[in-house]
Design a protein around this motif. Structure first.
Motif, PDB file in Angstrom:
ATOM      1  N   UNK A  51       0.717  -1.010  -0.024  1.00 23.20           N
ATOM      2  CA  UNK A  51      -0.062   0.025  -0.075  1.00 23.20           C
ATOM      3  C   UNK A  51       1.079   1.147   0.026  1.00 23.20           C
ATOM      4  N   UNK A  52       0.603   2.226  -0.951  1.00 26.46           N
ATOM      5  CA  UNK A  52       1.647   3.218  -0.993  1.00 26.46           C
ATOM      6  C   UNK A  52       0.802   4.465  -0.454  1.00 26.46           C
ATOM      7  N   UNK A  53       1.350   5.417   0.173  1.00 26.24           N
ATOM      8  CA  UNK A  53       0.505   6.569   0.544  1.00 26.24           C
ATOM      9  C   UNK A  53       1.796   7.640   0.516  1.00 26.24           C
ATOM     10  N   UNK A  54       0.970   8.923   0.280  1.00 27.09           N
ATOM     11  CA  UNK A  54       1.631  10.396   0.183  1.00 27.09           C
ATOM     12  C   UNK A  54       1.086  11.032   1.132  1.00 27.09           C
ATOM     13  N   UNK A  55       1.947  11.614   2.077  1.00 29.61           N
ATOM     14  CA  UNK A  55       1.628  12.539   3.149  1.00 29.61           C
ATOM     15  C   UNK A  55       1.596  14.061   2.441  1.00 29.61           C
ATOM     16  N   UNK A  56       0.276  14.795   2.844  1.00 26.22           N
ATOM     17  CA  UNK A  56       0.030  16.018   2.235  1.00 26.22           C
ATOM     18  C   UNK A  56      -0.313  16.934   3.432  1.00 26.22           C
ATOM     19  N   UNK A  57       0.223  18.059   3.389  1.00 21.35           N
ATOM     20  CA  UNK A  57       0.369  19.143   4.410  1.00 21.35           C
ATOM     21  C   UNK A  57       0.686  20.640   4.033  1.00 21.35           C
ATOM     22  N   UNK A  58       0.985  21.357   5.125  1.00 24.08           N
ATOM     23  CA  UNK A  58       1.690  22.683   5.131  1.00 24.08           C
ATOM     24  C   UNK A  58       2.926  22.739   5.480  1.00 24.08           C
ATOM     25  N   UNK A  59       3.806  23.562   4.463  1.00 22.95           N
ATOM     26  CA  UNK A  59       5.123  24.055   5.106  1.00 22.95           C
ATOM     27  C   UNK A  59       5.004  25.279   5.390  1.00 22.95           C
ATOM     28  N   UNK A  60       5.505  25.645   6.560  1.00 18.05           N
ATOM     29  CA  UNK A  60       5.583  27.056   7.098  1.00 18.05           C
ATOM     30  C   UNK A  60       6.863  27.391   7.701  1.00 18.05           C
ATOM     31  N   UNK A  61       7.266  28.530   7.994  1.00 14.52           N
ATOM     32  CA  UNK A  61       8.612  28.688   8.666  1.00 14.52           C
ATOM     33  C   UNK A  61       8.586  28.386  10.087  1.00 14.52           C
ATOM     34  N   UNK A  62       9.537  27.796  10.813  1.00 11.39           N
ATOM     35  CA  UNK A  62       9.310  27.509  12.034  1.00 11.39           C
ATOM     36  C   UNK A  62       9.402  28.795  12.858  1.00 11.39           C
ATOM     37  N   UNK A  63       8.873  28.606  14.008  1.00  8.22           N
ATOM     38  CA  UNK A  63       8.883  29.971  14.983  1.00  8.22           C
ATOM     39  C   UNK A  63       8.256  31.018  14.257  1.00  8.22           C
ATOM     40  N   UNK A  64       7.343  30.938  13.415  1.00 12.15           N
ATOM     41  CA  UNK A  64       6.773  32.161  12.839  1.00 12.15           C
ATOM     42  C   UNK A  64       4.909  32.069  13.059  1.00 12.15           C
ATOM     43  N   UNK A  65       4.355  32.933  13.592  1.00 15.82           N
ATOM     44  CA  UNK A  65       2.997  33.034  13.829  1.00 15.82           C
ATOM     45  C   UNK A  65       2.280  33.452  12.591  1.00 15.82           C
ATOM     46  N   UNK A  66       1.389  32.762  12.022  1.00 11.95           N
ATOM     47  CA  UNK A  66       0.790  33.016  10.688  1.00 11.95           C
ATOM     48  C   UNK A  66      -0.299  34.074  10.979  1.00 11.95           C
ATOM     49  N   UNK A  67      -0.435  35.224   9.949  1.00 12.65           N
ATOM     50  CA  UNK A  67      -1.543  36.046  10.121  1.00 12.65           C
ATOM     51  C   UNK A  67      -2.745  35.270  10.099  1.00 12.65           C
ATOM     52  N   UNK A  68      -3.995  35.945  10.632  1.00 12.65           N
ATOM     53  CA  UNK A  68      -5.265  35.169  10.693  1.00 12.65           C
ATOM     54  C   UNK A  68      -5.852  34.584   9.303  1.00 12.65           C
ATOM     55  N   UNK A  69      -5.632  35.432   8.315  1.00 11.49           N
ATOM     56  CA  UNK A  69      -5.996  34.976   7.001  1.00 11.49           C
ATOM     57  C   UNK A  69      -5.215  33.733   6.562  1.00 11.49           C
ATOM     58  N   UNK A  70      -4.175  33.531   6.950  1.00 14.69           N
ATOM     59  CA  UNK A  70      -3.335  32.407   6.533  1.00 14.69           C
ATOM     60  C   UNK A  70      -3.871  31.173   7.220  1.00 14.69           C
ATOM     61  N   UNK A  71      -4.071  31.416   8.549  1.00 17.30           N
ATOM     62  CA  UNK A  71      -4.602  30.246   9.286  1.00 17.30           C
ATOM     63  C   UNK A  71      -6.046  29.870   8.687  1.00 17.30           C
ATOM     64  N   UNK A  72      -6.880  30.862   8.456  1.00 21.03           N
ATOM     65  CA  UNK A  72      -8.216  30.430   7.948  1.00 21.03           C
ATOM     66  C   UNK A  72      -8.118  29.928   6.552  1.00 21.03           C
ATOM     67  N   UNK A  73      -7.078  30.346   5.736  1.00 22.59           N
ATOM     68  CA  UNK A  73      -6.862  29.444   4.435  1.00 22.59           C
ATOM     69  C   UNK A  73      -6.376  27.989   4.647  1.00 22.59           C
ATOM     70  N   UNK A  74      -5.593  27.763   5.631  1.00 20.83           N
ATOM     71  CA  UNK A  74      -5.097  26.570   5.898  1.00 20.83           C
ATOM     72  C   UNK A  74      -6.376  25.652   6.434  1.00 20.83           C
ATOM     73  N   UNK A  75      -7.226  26.255   7.262  1.00 22.69           N
ATOM     74  CA  UNK A  75      -8.347  25.544   7.649  1.00 22.69           C
ATOM     75  C   UNK A  75      -9.325  25.115   6.603  1.00 22.69           C
ATOM     76  N   UNK A  76      -9.472  26.022   5.581  1.00 20.64           N
ATOM     77  CA  UNK A  76     -10.427  25.784   4.616  1.00 20.64           C
ATOM     78  C   UNK A  76      -9.839  24.640   3.534  1.00 20.64           C
ATOM     79  N   UNK A  77      -8.457  24.809   3.160  1.00 19.18           N
ATOM     80  CA  UNK A  77      -7.686  23.788   2.600  1.00 19.18           C
ATOM     81  C   UNK A  77      -7.847  22.558   3.124  1.00 19.18           C
ATOM     82  N   UNK A  78      -7.552  22.481   4.521  1.00 13.06           N
ATOM     83  CA  UNK A  78      -7.471  21.064   5.042  1.00 13.06           C
ATOM     84  C   UNK A  78      -8.970  20.328   4.905  1.00 13.06           C
TER      85      UNK A  78
END
Length: 168
Positions: free
Chosen positions: A130-157
């Motif tokens: 069984x072959x799997x690919x992991x999908x997700x988000x890449x961000x910079x470490x120790x960087x707080x995302x703006x609210x709109x970016x967090x909302x976009x991440x939730x919607x995409x997820x």
């Protein structure tokens, strides 16, 4: 990845990359590889198909630079299977067109299914392995995302989860 690293963009949606200093990956889903063939194909009668069973049929591969090709090649190596594509195409819709024309079978991850929903094709899980690919988000470490970016991440997820839950 370079755009995230350089601070030009806040987030990238991608397959899990190799570990990169200064970046973090937050996985949201994994998709699995499936056989795609005509509904009338002999393999369409099975509930699951082994990778080695593909060796009896012309295989339609995606170009070597694609994550889909890396997934199929890894399955062939893992299963000690020697399969060379009879056809090699750049895009998933091109592979689907060749399958529809009866020129062979292909293997595609479940996140591609929306590209050919409604076509007269059979989709069966590929096993051993069984072959799997992991999908997700890449961000910079120790960087707080703006609210709109967090909302976009939730919607995409949520959308990715909905696609993966949709019936085949």
């Amino acid at each position: 990845m370079a755009l995230v690293r350089d601070g030009i963009v806040d987030v990238a949606v991608t397959l899990k990359p190799a570990r990169t200093v200064g970046l973090k990956f937050d996985g949201i889903a994994s998709d699995t590889a499936h056989l795609v063939c005509q509904r009338s194909h002999a393999l369409a009668r099975r509930k699951t198909v082994r990778w080695r069973d593909l060796g009896d049929y012309p295989f339609i591969g995606i170009t070597r630079t694609s994550s889909v090709r890396r997934l199929t090649d890894a399955a062939f190596v893992h299963g000690a299977i020697s399969i060379e594509p009879r056809y090699e195409v750049e895009q998933v819709p091109s592979a689907i067109a060749l399958v529809e024309a009866g020129l062979g079978v292909t293997a595609l991850p479940s996140l591609t299914f929306a590209m050919f929903k409604g076509h007269n094709l059979a989709v069966r899980p590929l096993i051993e392995p069984v072959m799997r690919r992991n999908v997700g988000f890449v961000t910079r470490e120790q960087r707080c995302l703006p609210a709109f970016a967090e909302a976009l991440k939730r919607a995409i997820g949520e959308q990715i989860q909905n696609v993966l839950r949709a019936p085949e």
